[in-house]
Design a protein around this motif. Structure first.
Motif, PDB file in Angstrom:
ATOM      1  N   MET A  30       0.836  -1.213   0.000  1.00  0.00           N
ATOM      2  CA  MET A  30       0.000   0.000   0.000  1.00  0.00           C
ATOM      3  C   MET A  30       0.869   1.260   0.000  1.00  0.00           C
ATOM      4  SD  MET A  30      -3.087  -0.639  -0.490  1.00  0.00           S
ATOM      5  CE  MET A  30      -3.878   0.951  -0.293  1.00  0.00           C
ATOM      6  N   TYR A  47      -4.988   0.049  -9.184  1.00  0.00           N
ATOM      7  CA  TYR A  47      -4.412  -0.747  -8.095  1.00  0.00           C
ATOM      8  C   TYR A  47      -4.349  -2.246  -8.409  1.00  0.00           C
ATOM      9  CZ  TYR A  47      -3.485  -2.834  -3.600  1.00  0.00           C
ATOM     10  OH  TYR A  47      -2.929  -3.586  -2.608  1.00  0.00           O
ATOM     11  N   GLU A  51      -0.978  -4.290  -8.177  1.00  0.00           N
ATOM     12  CA  GLU A  51      -0.826  -5.425  -7.265  1.00  0.00           C
ATOM     13  C   GLU A  51      -0.325  -6.665  -8.004  1.00  0.00           C
ATOM     14  OE1 GLU A  51      -3.645  -7.283  -3.896  1.00  0.00           O
ATOM     15  OE2 GLU A  51      -3.875  -8.029  -5.924  1.00  0.00           O
ATOM     16  N   TYR A  55       3.259  -8.419  -6.933  1.00  0.00           N
ATOM     17  CA  TYR A  55       3.425  -9.794  -6.452  1.00  0.00           C
ATOM     18  C   TYR A  55       4.186 -10.672  -7.441  1.00  0.00           C
ATOM     19  CZ  TYR A  55       0.919  -8.925  -2.180  1.00  0.00           C
ATOM     20  OH  TYR A  55       0.557  -8.449  -0.940  1.00  0.00           O
ATOM     21  N   HIS A  59       7.389 -12.477  -5.932  1.00  0.00           N
ATOM     22  CA  HIS A  59       7.614 -13.935  -5.970  1.00  0.00           C
ATOM     23  C   HIS A  59       8.774 -14.303  -6.893  1.00  0.00           C
ATOM     24  CE1 HIS A  59       4.326 -14.863  -3.363  1.00  0.00           C
ATOM     25  NE2 HIS A  59       3.475 -14.201  -4.123  1.00  0.00           N
ATOM     26  N   PRO A  74      -9.456 -12.748 -12.965  1.00  0.00           N
ATOM     27  CA  PRO A  74      -9.369 -13.032 -11.522  1.00  0.00           C
ATOM     28  C   PRO A  74     -10.699 -12.780 -10.819  1.00  0.00           C
ATOM     29  CG  PRO A  74      -8.323 -10.943 -12.008  1.00  0.00           C
ATOM     30  CD  PRO A  74      -8.713 -11.539 -13.330  1.00  0.00           C
ATOM     31  N   LYS A  75     -10.933 -13.551  -9.793  1.00  0.00           N
ATOM     32  CA  LYS A  75     -12.145 -13.347  -8.983  1.00  0.00           C
ATOM     33  C   LYS A  75     -11.902 -12.170  -8.037  1.00  0.00           C
ATOM     34  CE  LYS A  75     -14.592 -17.084 -10.136  1.00  0.00           C
ATOM     35  NZ  LYS A  75     -13.844 -17.440 -11.329  1.00  0.00           N
ATOM     36  N   THR A  76     -12.989 -11.515  -7.663  1.00  0.00           N
ATOM     37  CA  THR A  76     -12.855 -10.398  -6.713  1.00  0.00           C
ATOM     38  C   THR A  76     -13.818 -10.633  -5.551  1.00  0.00           C
ATOM     39  OG1 THR A  76     -14.611  -8.988  -7.532  1.00  0.00           O
ATOM     40  CG2 THR A  76     -12.489  -8.858  -8.681  1.00  0.00           C
ATOM     41  N   MET A  80     -17.798 -13.319  -4.559  1.00  0.00           N
ATOM     42  CA  MET A  80     -18.062 -14.259  -3.464  1.00  0.00           C
ATOM     43  C   MET A  80     -19.571 -14.350  -3.209  1.00  0.00           C
ATOM     44  SD  MET A  80     -14.994 -15.017  -2.165  1.00  0.00           S
ATOM     45  CE  MET A  80     -14.173 -14.886  -3.731  1.00  0.00           C
ATOM     46  N   ILE A  88     -16.168 -13.478   5.827  1.00  0.00           N
ATOM     47  CA  ILE A  88     -14.953 -12.643   5.791  1.00  0.00           C
ATOM     48  C   ILE A  88     -15.149 -11.408   6.681  1.00  0.00           C
ATOM     49  CG2 ILE A  88     -13.573 -11.133   4.285  1.00  0.00           C
ATOM     50  CD1 ILE A  88     -14.202 -13.256   2.017  1.00  0.00           C
TER      51      ILE A  88
ATOM     52  N   LYS B 109      -0.536 -14.342  -0.808  1.00  0.00           N
ATOM     53  CA  LYS B 109      -0.826 -12.961  -0.411  1.00  0.00           C
ATOM     54  C   LYS B 109      -1.552 -12.218  -1.534  1.00  0.00           C
ATOM     55  CE  LYS B 109       2.400 -11.763   3.192  1.00  0.00           C
ATOM     56  NZ  LYS B 109       3.161 -12.978   3.444  1.00  0.00           N
ATOM     57  N   GLN B 110      -1.404 -12.731  -2.746  1.00  0.00           N
ATOM     58  CA  GLN B 110      -2.005 -12.051  -3.894  1.00  0.00           C
ATOM     59  C   GLN B 110      -3.499 -12.308  -3.912  1.00  0.00           C
ATOM     60  OE1 GLN B 110       0.086 -13.039  -7.380  1.00  0.00           O
ATOM     61  NE2 GLN B 110      -1.078 -11.665  -8.674  1.00  0.00           N
ATOM     62  N   LYS B 111      -4.271 -11.256  -3.859  1.00  0.00           N
ATOM     63  CA  LYS B 111      -5.697 -11.468  -3.616  1.00  0.00           C
ATOM     64  C   LYS B 111      -6.417 -12.193  -4.745  1.00  0.00           C
ATOM     65  CE  LYS B 111      -7.309  -7.135  -5.332  1.00  0.00           C
ATOM     66  NZ  LYS B 111      -6.040  -6.435  -5.479  1.00  0.00           N
ATOM     67  N   GLU B 112      -5.930 -12.005  -6.000  1.00  0.00           N
ATOM     68  CA  GLU B 112      -6.682 -12.671  -7.067  1.00  0.00           C
ATOM     69  C   GLU B 112      -6.573 -14.188  -6.927  1.00  0.00           C
ATOM     70  OE1 GLU B 112      -4.148 -12.220 -10.998  1.00  0.00           O
ATOM     71  OE2 GLU B 112      -4.753 -10.294 -10.189  1.00  0.00           O
ATOM     72  N   PHE B 115      -8.912 -15.057  -3.597  1.00  0.00           N
ATOM     73  CA  PHE B 115     -10.357 -15.135  -3.810  1.00  0.00           C
ATOM     74  C   PHE B 115     -10.735 -16.431  -4.545  1.00  0.00           C
ATOM     75  CE2 PHE B 115     -10.433 -10.348  -3.357  1.00  0.00           C
ATOM     76  CZ  PHE B 115     -11.114 -10.376  -2.161  1.00  0.00           C
ATOM     77  N   ASP B 116      -9.900 -16.815  -5.516  1.00  0.00           N
ATOM     78  CA  ASP B 116     -10.129 -18.092  -6.198  1.00  0.00           C
ATOM     79  C   ASP B 116     -10.020 -19.248  -5.205  1.00  0.00           C
ATOM     80  OD1 ASP B 116      -8.712 -16.577  -8.931  1.00  0.00           O
ATOM     81  OD2 ASP B 116     -10.562 -17.722  -9.125  1.00  0.00           O
ATOM     82  N   VAL B 137      -8.265 -12.774   3.907  1.00  0.00           N
ATOM     83  CA  VAL B 137      -8.928 -11.755   3.086  1.00  0.00           C
ATOM     84  C   VAL B 137      -9.296 -10.547   3.964  1.00  0.00           C
ATOM     85  CG1 VAL B 137     -10.946 -11.221   1.658  1.00  0.00           C
ATOM     86  CG2 VAL B 137      -9.818 -13.416   1.418  1.00  0.00           C
ATOM     87  N   ILE B 152      -8.423  -2.476  -2.815  1.00  0.00           N
ATOM     88  CA  ILE B 152      -7.808  -3.760  -2.457  1.00  0.00           C
ATOM     89  C   ILE B 152      -8.722  -4.932  -2.815  1.00  0.00           C
ATOM     90  CG2 ILE B 152      -6.986  -5.160  -0.508  1.00  0.00           C
ATOM     91  CD1 ILE B 152      -6.082  -2.496   0.776  1.00  0.00           C
TER      92      ILE B 152
END
Lengths: 384, 188
Positions: A30, A47, A51, A55, A59, A74-76, A80, A88, B109-112, B115-116, B137, B152
């Motif tokens: 952040m 963002y 991100e 990552y 990595h 990608p899912k967000t 959900m 969550i 740590k990578q959110k994408e 979430f999967d 999360v 985020i």
């Protein structure tokens, strides 16, 4: 100076190099994103993309030409199911849940499914600042010129604003306090400036179980006390630490909040023995009493308190106008023999007296403790 | 179809030593099952590791497959990406027969990915891993402002939501009109 969109379009490697630089410096994501936006412009990269690259580099994948077009979408969070969103959100504290309400209407519904109960809220307002804690999380808004500065303990940088500290402070609190179903177990208000405009300060009615109010005028105290939900409020503590006037207890006692509370603690308000009758419905209370004739007033106090059916305990801060030592006169007035060698506890004289309530199995235990030359504290417990 | 064999080394039954209980109850050789995700890469996983998944455990508990039958009938999880299934299988192997610790720091740590992973773990009904993932999360937005939370968790604003909804309606309307026109053309 922000980069032009044309330059960014043609120099994608440059942006990725900036991200790689932050990763190599081991700067948190952040903070990196903030620096990135401040340096190259907010619109340079969204963002989620930032991100992704952060990552990737984190990595160990340093391929700046990596082709993302083949990656699955990608899912967000909004992908959900509600049951997972709720699970969550369950792990967030009430302050964070309140912030969620301002993110999106769908998320607001999830956040609102939790009752928002704060353990303790403390707010202090004076001429120059508004500060306090929300469940131990500290906030501070200070006057700076015609604007204000916000300090938050988790943030190393102060946030500046053109708005005045009260406006900013109220906005900050409104995030939380104006949430439906909001409740606080304890609210502490210290309003140390009588000239401040306190309109819209609290949502009305405000659901607090116990409240501490320190105001400079009776008007302020009554205003804040009246903002509490009387059916919800159980315990009231009023304080006159810096008051410029003696609180007018008759006005305070006209409020529904005082009438419906179970316990109250009041500052010096010039109350006398007969005024005790207003406490007849409380389980517990603390107040200051002033007496000019102890030998007459003390039996009267005892007889009045003996009629309080709900009483569990009370504490009187007894102020004697005469030259006598209050504890001795109080005890004598109750018919207690004063021991020649007084019972000393913690360097203070303590005298205990029991009074059997007529035509009843209950009795009152008076524990008198010397406070100073003009005061004694009398703790009275009803023994059933 | 390619295949990887996961967890075989740790899954090999230990030789009985001098333990009297082992002598009294001879150990049953551990059975293995096979799963694959969207990428069709097959993972060999012990029944012990798969016990973490209530869904798979329920599927295999009454099957009584032989090794050959299990190999010939891998469980297909077409809704789970290969790398995500790999993460799940790794976690199940790592935590096979062990009490689950209160925190798991090895989650992505990578959110994408996260979430999967949450969706996959929820589907496979792996209760402990789901708890870890949901906590992770939530941790992402600890102490963040509403604007930061939106970034985020990649949540659209209400205005973006409305615009997307309008766009979807418009597209649906156009498609419906197109279909009607095509049907009318066919009828002629």
């Amino acid at each position: 100076m922000e980069l032009s969109s044309d330059f960014i379009e043609k120099n994608q490697h440059f942006l990725k190099s900036c991200i790689l630089y932050e990763v190599l410096r081991k700067k948190p994501i952040m903070d990196s994103y903030r620096t990135f936006c401040d340096t190259v412009g907010k619109d340079a990269m969204e963002y989620p993309d930032f991100e992704f690259w952060y990552y990737q580099f984190y990595h160990g994948n340093r391929d700046l030409d990596y082709d993302r077009s083949a990656d699955p979408e990608p899912k967000t969070f909004v992908d959900m199911p509600v049951v997972l969103m709720t699970k969550i959100v369950e792990y967030l504290n009430p302050v964070e849940r309140a912030r969620l309400r301002y993110v999106n209407h769908a998320i607001k519904a999830v956040a609102d499914s939790f009752p928002l109960v704060m353990e303790k809220i403390e707010i202090v307002v004076n001429q120059f600042s508004m500060y306090g804690t929300l469940n131990k999380k500290r906030f501070e808004f200070f006057k700076k010129g015609s604007g204000s500065t916000l300090y938050e303990p988790m943030s190393s940088e102060a946030e500046e604003s053109d708005k005045c500290f009260m406006e900013k402070g109220i906005e900050h609190l409104a995030l939380m306090l104006k949430t439906p179903k909001f409740q606080a177990n304890h609210l502490s208000l210290n309003i140390l400036d009588e000239t401040l405009n306190l309109n819209d300060f609290l949502p009305i009615p405000f659901n607090a179980k116990s409240v501490f109010i320190n105001g400079r005028t009776t008007n302020q105290v009554v205003q804040f006390l009246s903002a509490m939900n009387p059916g919800h409020l159980e315990s009231i503590n009023l304080f006159d630490g810096v008051s410029r006037e003696t609180l007018n207890y008759k006005r305070v006692f006209k409020t529904d909040q005082i009438k419906q509370a179970k316990s109250v603690e009041l500052p010096f308000m010039g109350m006398k023995a007969d005024d005790l009758l207003i406490f007849s419905h409380y389980k517990n209370f603390k107040c200051h009493l002033k007496s000019e004739n102890t030998l007459e007033d003390v039996p009267r106090i005892r007889d009045i308190i003996a009629t309080f059916e709900k009483l569990q305990s009370c504490e009187l801060d007894y102020h004697c106008v005469s030259d006598c030592v209050p504890i001795r006169v109080f005890a004598m007035a109750l018919g207690e023999e004063i021991p020649i060698e007084s019972l000393i506890k913690d360097r203070h004289m303590v005298i205990i007296h029991r009074y059997q309530i007529p035509e009843s199995n209950e009795c009152l235990e008076f524990k008198m403790r010397e406070d100073n030359r003009y005061h004694c504290l009398v703790n009275i417990v009803k023994i059933r | 179809m390619s295949s990887t064999e996961q967890g075989t080394s740790s899954a090999a039954p230990a030789e009985p030593t001098t333990a009297p209980e082992s002598a009294a109850a001879p150990e049953v050789p551990e059975s293995f099952y096979y799963v694959h995700g969207k990428d069709k890469v097959v993972h060999k996983v012990s029944a012990g590791a798969l016990q973490h998944s209530a869904l798979i455990h329920g599927m295999i508990s009454n099957l009584g497959y032989t090794e050959e039958q299990a190999k010939a009938n891998p469980f297909p999880f077409e809704n789970i990406d290969g790398d995500i299934l790999q993460m799940v299988v790794d976690w199940c192997n790592q935590h096979k027969g062990k009490p689950t610790p209160p925190e798991d720091t090895n989650l992505p740590k990578q959110k994408e990915k996260l979430f999967d992973l949450v969706l996959a773990v929820n589907y496979l009904e792996i209760k402990e891993l789901l708890t870890y993932c949901c906590k992770q999360v939530a941790m992402m937005v600890k102490g963040k402002s509403p604007e930061e939370i939106r970034e985020i968790w990649m949540i659209p604003t209400d205005a973006e939501d409305e615009a997307a909804e309008k766009e979807a309606k418009k597209r649906a309307g156009k498609e419906a009109a197109g279909e009607t026109a095509a049907a009318a053309g066919d009828a002629k």
